[in-house]
Motif scaffolding. Structure first.
Motif, PDB file in Angstrom:
ATOM      1  N   ARG A 197     -66.822  11.011  53.639  1.00 19.37           N
ATOM      2  CA  ARG A 197     -65.371  10.985  53.452  1.00 19.37           C
ATOM      3  C   ARG A 197     -64.592  10.835  54.757  1.00 19.37           C
ATOM      4  NH1 ARG A 197     -64.010  15.568  48.827  1.00 19.37           N
ATOM      5  NH2 ARG A 197     -65.748  15.084  47.401  1.00 19.37           N
ATOM      6  N   GLY A 198     -65.291  10.767  55.871  1.00 21.84           N
ATOM      7  CA  GLY A 198     -64.609  10.625  57.142  1.00 21.84           C
ATOM      8  C   GLY A 198     -63.825  11.865  57.540  1.00 21.84           C
ATOM      9  N   LEU A 199     -64.333  13.040  57.157  1.00 14.22           N
ATOM     10  CA  LEU A 199     -63.650  14.295  57.464  1.00 14.22           C
ATOM     11  C   LEU A 199     -64.204  14.891  58.746  1.00 14.22           C
ATOM     12  CD1 LEU A 199     -63.829  15.912  53.891  1.00 14.22           C
ATOM     13  CD2 LEU A 199     -61.959  14.558  54.840  1.00 14.22           C
ATOM     14  N   ASP A 200     -63.429  15.813  59.354  1.00 13.45           N
ATOM     15  CA  ASP A 200     -64.006  16.587  60.435  1.00 13.45           C
ATOM     16  C   ASP A 200     -64.677  17.820  59.822  1.00 13.45           C
ATOM     17  OD1 ASP A 200     -60.742  17.806  61.544  1.00 13.45           O
ATOM     18  OD2 ASP A 200     -62.052  18.590  59.971  1.00 13.45           O
ATOM     19  N   ALA A 201     -65.318  18.635  60.665  1.00 15.24           N
ATOM     20  CA  ALA A 201     -66.110  19.759  60.155  1.00 15.24           C
ATOM     21  C   ALA A 201     -65.248  20.770  59.396  1.00 15.24           C
ATOM     22  CB  ALA A 201     -66.844  20.444  61.306  1.00 15.24           C
ATOM     23  N   GLN A 202     -64.056  21.058  59.929  1.00 19.52           N
ATOM     24  CA  GLN A 202     -63.196  22.040  59.279  1.00 19.52           C
ATOM     25  C   GLN A 202     -62.726  21.547  57.910  1.00 19.52           C
ATOM     26  OE1 GLN A 202     -60.857  22.672  63.247  1.00 19.52           O
ATOM     27  NE2 GLN A 202     -60.329  24.361  61.922  1.00 19.52           N
ATOM     28  N   GLN A 203     -62.375  20.265  57.823  1.00 22.89           N
ATOM     29  CA  GLN A 203     -61.926  19.710  56.548  1.00 22.89           C
ATOM     30  C   GLN A 203     -63.060  19.707  55.529  1.00 22.89           C
ATOM     31  OE1 GLN A 203     -60.647  15.958  58.161  1.00 22.89           O
ATOM     32  NE2 GLN A 203     -58.471  16.536  58.156  1.00 22.89           N
ATOM     33  N   ALA A 204     -64.263  19.347  55.983  1.00 21.24           N
ATOM     34  CA  ALA A 204     -65.406  19.311  55.069  1.00 21.24           C
ATOM     35  C   ALA A 204     -65.726  20.709  54.550  1.00 21.24           C
ATOM     36  CB  ALA A 204     -66.620  18.712  55.783  1.00 21.24           C
ATOM     37  N   PHE A 205     -65.690  21.710  55.447  1.00 14.42           N
ATOM     38  CA  PHE A 205     -65.946  23.081  55.018  1.00 14.42           C
ATOM     39  C   PHE A 205     -64.880  23.535  54.026  1.00 14.42           C
ATOM     40  CE2 PHE A 205     -68.162  27.065  55.625  1.00 14.42           C
ATOM     41  CZ  PHE A 205     -67.226  28.008  55.272  1.00 14.42           C
ATOM     42  N   ALA A 206     -63.622  23.121  54.266  1.00 20.28           N
ATOM     43  CA  ALA A 206     -62.529  23.499  53.367  1.00 20.28           C
ATOM     44  C   ALA A 206     -62.733  22.918  51.976  1.00 20.28           C
ATOM     45  CB  ALA A 206     -61.194  23.038  53.941  1.00 20.28           C
ATOM     46  N   VAL A 207     -63.281  21.704  51.889  1.00 17.71           N
ATOM     47  CA  VAL A 207     -63.567  21.097  50.582  1.00 17.71           C
ATOM     48  C   VAL A 207     -64.565  21.957  49.809  1.00 17.71           C
ATOM     49  CG1 VAL A 207     -64.663  19.137  49.435  1.00 17.71           C
ATOM     50  CG2 VAL A 207     -63.018  18.737  51.271  1.00 17.71           C
ATOM     51  N   LEU A 208     -65.623  22.378  50.483  1.00 16.07           N
ATOM     52  CA  LEU A 208     -66.633  23.226  49.834  1.00 16.07           C
ATOM     53  C   LEU A 208     -66.034  24.566  49.410  1.00 16.07           C
ATOM     54  CD1 LEU A 208     -69.693  22.657  52.205  1.00 16.07           C
ATOM     55  CD2 LEU A 208     -69.319  21.626  49.960  1.00 16.07           C
ATOM     56  N   ALA A 209     -65.253  25.183  50.307  1.00 20.77           N
ATOM     57  CA  ALA A 209     -64.662  26.486  50.003  1.00 20.77           C
ATOM     58  C   ALA A 209     -63.695  26.399  48.833  1.00 20.77           C
ATOM     59  CB  ALA A 209     -63.947  27.019  51.246  1.00 20.77           C
ATOM     60  N   THR A 210     -62.897  25.336  48.790  1.00 18.49           N
ATOM     61  CA  THR A 210     -61.943  25.164  47.690  1.00 18.49           C
ATOM     62  C   THR A 210     -62.664  24.974  46.365  1.00 18.49           C
ATOM     63  OG1 THR A 210     -60.324  24.164  49.186  1.00 18.49           O
ATOM     64  CG2 THR A 210     -60.042  23.745  46.840  1.00 18.49           C
ATOM     65  N   GLN A 211     -63.719  24.162  46.380  1.00 15.52           N
ATOM     66  CA  GLN A 211     -64.491  23.960  45.150  1.00 15.52           C
ATOM     67  C   GLN A 211     -65.134  25.259  44.691  1.00 15.52           C
ATOM     68  OE1 GLN A 211     -67.265  20.685  45.296  1.00 15.52           O
ATOM     69  NE2 GLN A 211     -68.311  21.336  43.434  1.00 15.52           N
TER      70      GLN A 211
END
Length: 234
Positions: A197-211
């Motif tokens: 998705r072209g995310l940085d590490a913080q954004q990618a972690f946030a996706v997992l946490a939100t899900q």
């Protein structure tokens, strides 16, 4: 009577000694609360990032050797598959509140966590903060205080006892493997999301946490689902 199940993840997080968990390519995939406290960092801010990006040398200290020496130790662990105790190391930390680097001294040990095939799956980086002890020793150059010799001997003896206990316990590190696997899967999922998705590490972690929050499913299970669905990163 059956034995009660042990939550090694909870044990790892409650351990008072600071630990950092790395992949063989030196990406952070886990840390315990003690490590958060001693470094002033949060795991959600650093998981998925290279360790030396998060903990660089102090740019104001041209004699800094922390990155070089830690990298060499970790590479020895990867090559030998054996624990590598390091000498006391000066490795300054960035103070997140001031933006300045603060003098810190550590007694580090790096330990491999092996998989079923005997290969290094993870690296466990453990430190003891010995800054106060080193600063007291340095202060002796300006003022000789006899009572400090006693204090120094006592500190050294206790540090040696701690080191001996750690080396004895390191032979039983397989007990931590379940907890480490959980951290590893989260790191893999973060890497996949970053790549896809072209995310940085913080954004990618946030996706997992939100899900995880929206589905009421544990974070490690959400991460494992992403890894299973999209494959493991190279």
């Amino acid at each position: 009577m059956s034995k009660p199940a042990v939550d090694y993840g909870a044990v790892f997080d409650a351990t008072p000694t600071p630990y950092l968990v790395l992949t063989p390519d030196l990406v952070i995939v886990g840390m315990n609360r003690a490590r958060e406290a001693v470094t002033g960092t949060r795991r959600e801010d650093i998981v998925g990032r290279p360790v030396f990006e998060v903990f660089p040398d102090n740019p104001g200290d041209p004699a800094a050797t922390g990155v070089r020496n830690l990298r060499a130790s970790l590479e020895r662990v990867l090559a030998t598959k054996a624990p590598d105790p390091m000498p006391v190391q000066k490795y300054d930390l960035l103070d997140p509140t001031t933006g300045d680097f603060v003098e810190r001294w550590w007694s580090p040990v790096n330990v491999p966590v092996l998989d079923e095939d005997g290969e290094v799956a993870l690296l466990l980086h453990r430190v003891t903060d010995v800054t106060e002890w080193m600063q007291v020793r340095s202060g002796r150059q300006l003022e000789v205080v006899p009572s400090l010799d006693e204090a120094d001997s006592d500190l050294y003896a206790r540090s040696q006892d701690l080191h001996a206990a750690w080396m004895q316990a390191s032979s039983d590190l397989e007990n931590f493997r379940t907890a480490m696997q959980s951290q590893r899967v989260i790191g893999q999922a973060v890497g996949l999301l970053m790549a896809r998705r072209g995310l940085d590490a913080q954004q990618a972690f946030a996706v997992l946490a939100t899900q995880s929050q929206h589905t009421n499913v544990k974070l490690r299970e959400v991460a494992a689902e992403h890894v299973a669905r999209h494959g493991r990163p190279d």
